[in-house]
Design an enzyme around this catalytic site. Structure first.
Site, short mmCIF file in Angstrom:
data_model
loop_
_atom_site.label_atom_id
_atom_site.label_comp_id
_atom_site.label_asym_id
_atom_site.label_seq_id
_atom_site.Cartn_x
_atom_site.Cartn_y
_atom_site.Cartn_z
N HIS A 120 18.26 35.73 34.93
CA HIS A 120 19.40 35.99 35.22
C HIS A 120 19.36 35.11 36.47
O HIS A 120 20.91 34.81 36.90
CB HIS A 120 19.25 37.62 35.38
N TYR B 231 23.23 33.27 38.61
CA TYR B 231 23.94 33.25 39.94
C TYR B 231 23.71 31.70 40.82
O TYR B 231 24.19 31.70 42.05
CB TYR B 231 23.19 34.18 40.20
N HIS C 33 30.93 35.62 26.68
CA HIS C 33 30.93 35.70 27.15
C HIS C 33 30.38 35.02 28.33
O HIS C 33 31.17 34.40 29.92
CB HIS C 33 29.71 37.08 28.23
N PHE C 34 29.18 34.31 27.78
CA PHE C 34 29.36 33.09 29.62
C PHE C 34 29.57 31.89 28.64
O PHE C 34 29.76 31.13 29.91
CB PHE C 34 27.35 32.61 28.67
N HIS C 35 30.25 32.05 27.79
CA HIS C 35 31.71 30.61 28.41
C HIS C 35 33.17 31.13 28.56
O HIS C 35 33.25 30.56 29.21
CB HIS C 35 32.30 30.70 26.14
N ARG D 265 24.34 35.82 17.12
CA ARG D 265 24.78 34.96 17.99
C ARG D 265 23.99 33.92 17.30
O ARG D 265 22.83 34.70 16.19
CB ARG D 265 24.39 35.05 19.21
N ARG D 266 23.09 32.68 17.72
CA ARG D 266 22.02 32.07 17.34
C ARG D 266 22.03 31.71 16.14
O ARG D 266 20.82 31.71 15.63
CB ARG D 266 20.98 32.84 18.17
FE1 HAS Z 1 26.38 37.40 32.58
C1 HAS Z 1 24.05 37.59 29.23
C2 HAS Z 1 25.68 41.01 32.49
C3 HAS Z 1 28.05 36.93 35.03
C4 HAS Z 1 26.25 34.19 32.35
N1 HAS Z 1 25.24 36.06 31.14
C5 HAS Z 1 24.05 35.91 30.09
C6 HAS Z 1 23.79 34.63 29.29
C7 HAS Z 1 24.42 33.60 30.09
C8 HAS Z 1 25.23 34.39 31.63
C9 HAS Z 1 24.88 32.98 29.90
O1 HAS Z 1 24.19 43.05 32.14
C10 HAS Z 1 23.61 35.09 28.10
C11 HAS Z 1 21.60 34.27 28.03
C12 HAS Z 1 21.54 34.70 26.57
O2 HAS Z 1 21.14 33.51 26.01
O3 HAS Z 1 20.79 34.98 26.05
N2 HAS Z 1 26.68 38.83 33.85
C13 HAS Z 1 26.49 40.26 33.58
C14 HAS Z 1 27.29 40.58 34.34
C15 HAS Z 1 27.56 39.90 35.68
C16 HAS Z 1 27.77 38.33 34.97
C17 HAS Z 1 26.96 42.31 35.27
N3 HAS Z 1 26.96 35.56 33.48
C18 HAS Z 1 27.76 36.29 34.95
C19 HAS Z 1 27.82 34.72 35.28
C20 HAS Z 1 27.15 33.97 34.62
C21 HAS Z 1 26.86 34.96 33.60
C22 HAS Z 1 28.48 34.81 36.64
C23 HAS Z 1 27.36 32.22 34.74
C24 HAS Z 1 27.84 31.58 35.26
N4 HAS Z 1 25.68 39.03 31.01
C25 HAS Z 1 24.95 40.38 31.86
C26 HAS Z 1 24.34 40.92 30.82
C27 HAS Z 1 23.92 39.61 29.05
C28 HAS Z 1 24.67 38.50 29.96
C29 HAS Z 1 23.64 42.36 30.99
C30 HAS Z 1 23.33 40.06 28.40
C31 HAS Z 1 22.92 40.49 27.51
C32 HAS Z 1 22.51 40.55 26.23
O4 HAS Z 1 22.64 41.93 25.44
O5 HAS Z 1 21.91 39.45 26.02
C33 HAS Z 1 28.51 40.20 37.03
O6 HAS Z 1 27.71 39.33 38.43
C34 HAS Z 1 29.96 39.99 36.97
C35 HAS Z 1 30.21 40.01 37.69
C36 HAS Z 1 31.85 39.74 38.39
C37 HAS Z 1 33.16 40.21 37.94
C38 HAS Z 1 34.74 39.96 39.09
C39 HAS Z 1 35.31 39.76 40.39
C40 HAS Z 1 35.82 38.80 40.05
C41 HAS Z 1 36.15 37.54 40.74
C42 HAS Z 1 37.58 36.54 40.39
C43 HAS Z 1 38.69 37.00 41.55
C44 HAS Z 1 39.61 36.51 41.25
C45 HAS Z 1 40.96 36.09 41.83
C46 HAS Z 1 42.30 35.06 41.49
C47 HAS Z 1 41.14 36.24 43.57
C48 HAS Z 1 33.00 42.11 39.01
C49 HAS Z 1 35.17 36.77 41.88
C50 HAS Z 1 43.00 36.28 41.41
C51 HAS Z 1 44.48 35.88 41.24
C52 HAS Z 1 46.24 36.31 40.29
C53 HAS Z 1 46.86 36.30 40.04
C54 HAS Z 1 45.44 37.58 40.05
CU CU Z 2 22.09 38.35 33.48
#
Ligand code: HAS
Ligand code: CU
Length: 549
Positions: free
Chosen positions: A223, A227, A374-376, A439-440
């Site tokens: 995890h 980050y 999700h991760f793509h 998946r996988r």
């Molecule tokens: Fe995830 C699985 C939960 C973030 C990558 N994640 C994965 C896997 C990968 C991955 C590779 O809880 C698969 C691993 C595997 O092979 O099994 N993930 C989260 C949560 C977040 C999260 C809670 N993941 C990421 C990030 C990754 C990433 C970042 C890579 C870089 N993820 C999970 C969970 C799994 C999981 C479970 C396991 C699932 C399972 O069952 O296997 C959080 O950190 C996300 C928080 C982000 C936000 C968004 C904030 C928005 C922002 C953009 C602002 C936009 C602007 C532009 C300013 C709340 C900062 C606006 C302009 C306008 C005009 C509108």
């Molecule tokens: Cu994670």
């Protein structure tokens, strides 16, 4: 803040570029593997010469998830610390090269065993799948090499601090240090499972492996790994994008605080990848889910900060109304456009993450292509588009060239192609995942089960999207090759933003490393000690190795 030099020293630039070359070679090969996978999963294509789908899938995950990211990040960070805290000393640069070569040799060894079909265990190498020992040994070298680069980063930071007593360090240097501390603490987990479990087991010194312990140590690393990928993208958003648009950074303290929150909260959350795993008491899963939702906060702070930066800039240019500032942003500049699209995709991507982390919803999506979707979005869009956007100024800066208008236009097209491809591919993965598509897993109709027939149309959409993405990879490789070898000679800026508020107001407490590392360690111990003892004390006999491909 007048820190560092305007230009990255040529010798530091060479070190950074070496990393970046490996990263883009990995992108080329990993991207090709990705294309083959979506074609197989459409059901309309079979791999020639008896090549296994799982060999290709492992190549893809390792090259893009582990190699592209780690190499690009370390190359970027070396140039960032050189730019903001001054040229590296010869000794530090020497260790940077040692780290680079260890990582490169390790990658070559691992890639060799994958490609000869001895290690089709996917990038998460879950036990009891068993690869050739060479696969794990190569990965160990990659990790050890990255540690050396981490210590080189710390040494450079310490040197700066010594020369500037009582001063707040340059933001990009501070952020690089946080990211490498995060990396060092979390990669201890993967090092432990590989050294004490996988290597002895794959060499035949022991027969059986404790599967639950190995997966737990993996996700203790896995995890925070995501980050480790994300924080360099945040460095670019916080400290570089404001300068590119011609504005200022909203707040230096807020940026540092969000990085410290990542350091504290991103490690004790690995169980959110193991929510359906038997053998872990639900109370501990619950605690780690709560901590997972804590680690969302610094991302929300980042979203707030980026909106504030854009709005402040737009209003300074006379924008009015709620969204008038949007029109003032430099849409024609690929250095801004690619990362901005990355930010935009992070809104649904992050929301999907919250779904994953929700205990009950995880039962629906776990092990389905929803997670792949999700991760793509997170890694392969938000992070990667930000890295591409950075490459558009970093590579010419380091090679003494300039990006032409034509290449900038191509980079804008590249970003659009990537977005369209990803909407199709990742969108289809999400929908098929909700229907239960695993998946996988290679193509199968599961004996024409009605469910399986339902998700096949999505897998065809996935192949369409994946093919468009492959065109995106060819475009970015054309741009990168041009910037590295053929673009006109000249000087390109390494943009670093100034802060709107007074930078001197940043409190020094953010650099109280004992405090932050101390809190991180305490949280890790609270979240992991008891369940870990449980896993060892109540362990079943362990599993022998399987080669199922
Ligand atoms: Fe995830 C699985 C939960 C973030 C990558 N994640 C994965 C896997 C990968 C991955 C590779 O809880 C698969 C691993 C595997 O092979 O099994 N993930 C989260 C949560 C977040 C999260 C809670 N993941 C990421 C990030 C990754 C990433 C970042 C890579 C870089 N993820 C999970 C969970 C799994 C999981 C479970 C396991 C699932 C399972 O069952 O296997 C959080 O950190 C996300 C928080 C982000 C936000 C968004 C904030 C928005 C922002 C953009 C602002 C936009 C602007 C532009 C300013 C709340 C900062 C606006 C302009 C306008 C005009 C509108
Ligand atoms: Cu994670």
């Amino acid at each position: 803040m007048m820190n560092g030099t305007w230009k990255v020293d040529a010798r530091d630039g060479k070190l950074a570029m070496a990393h970046i070359y490996v990263a883009f070679v990995a992108l080329a090969l990993g991207g090709l593997a990705g294309l083959l996978q979506v074609l197989v999963r459409s059901g309309k294509f079979e791999l020639p010469a008896g090549i296994s789908y799982y060999t290709i899938l492992t190549t893809h995950g390792v090259l893009l998830g582990l190699v592209l990211t780690t190499f690009f990040i370390i190359g970027f960070q070396f140039s960032a610390i050189s730019r903001t805290a001054g040229t590296l000393s010869d000794r530090i640069r020497f260790w940077g090269w040692v780290g680079f070569w260890l990582m490169t040799i390790g990658t070559a060894i691992t890639a060799f065993y994958i490609l000869i079909g001895e290690a089709s265990v996917l990038y998460t190498f879950y036990a009891p799948l068993q690869a050739h020992a060479g696969f794990y040994i190569g990965l160990t070298l990659v990790v050890v090499g990255s540690w050396i680069s981490g210590f080189a980063t710390f040494a450079h930071y310490a040197k700066w601090k010594k020369a500037h007593p009582g001063q707040v360090s340059p933001l990009l240097t501070f952020m690089s240090v946080v990211n490498m501390i995060l990396w060092l603490i979390c990669s201890l987990g993967v090092a432990a499972t590989v050294l004490f479990q996988f290597i002895p087991w794959s060499l035949g010194y022991v027969d059986r492996i404790n599967v639950l312990v190995s997966r737990t140590l993996f996700w203790y690393f896995g995890h925070p790994l995501v980050y480790f990928w994300l924080l360099p993208a945040y460095m670019i958003w916080y400290a570089i994008i404001p300068k590119i648009i011609g504005g200022k950074m909203f707040s230096d303290s807020l940026a540092r605080m969000s990085f410290i929150l990542f350091l504290i909260f991103s490690i004790p959350v690995g169980f959110h990848h193991q929510l359906v795993e038997p053998g872990i008491d639900p109370a501990w899963k619950y605690l780690q889910v709560v901590l997972t939702f804590m680690v969302v906060i610094p991302s929300l702070m980042t979203a707030f900060s980026m909106f504030a930066t854009f709005e402040m800039y737009g209003r300074s240019k006379g924008a009015t109304g709620l969204f008038g500032w949007l029109r003032k942003l430099p849409w024609g500049d690929a250095r801004f456009f690619a990362p901005f699209i990355g930010m935009l995709f992070f809104i649904p991507a992050g929301a999907g993450g919250l779904v994953n982390a929700s205990y009950q919803l995880n039962q629906v999506v776990h092990n389905t292509t929803w997670v792949t979707g999700h991760f793509h979005l997170t890694l392969a869009t938000t992070v990667v588009l930000t890295f591409f956007g950075a490459a558009y100024w970093l590579i010419p800066h380091l090679t003494g060239r300039v990006m032409t208008k034509a290449m900038n236009r191509l980079a804008i097209i590249q970003t659009i192609v990537w977005s369209i491809g990803m909407i199709f591919m990742s969108g289809a993965m999400h929908f098929a995942g909700l229907l239960g598509a695993p998946r996988r897993s290679a193509f199968s109709t599961y004996g024409d089960a009605p469910q399986a027939l339902e998700w096949i149309p999505y897998q065809i959409a996935q192949a369409v999207g994946g093919t468009i993405l492959f065109i995106g990879i060819i475009l970015v490789l054309i741009i990168v090759t041009n910037l590295a070898f053929f673009a006109p000679k000249g000087e390109t800026e390494f943009p670093v933003a100034e802060v709107a508020e007074q930078a001197e107001r940043t409190p020094l407490v953010f650099e109280n490393w004992k405090l932050w590392i101390g809190i991180a360690v305490v949280l890790i111990l609270i979240a992991y000690t008891v369940p870990f003892i449980d896993m060892i004390q109540n362990a079943p006999p362990g599993s022998k190795g399987f080669k199922l491909w």
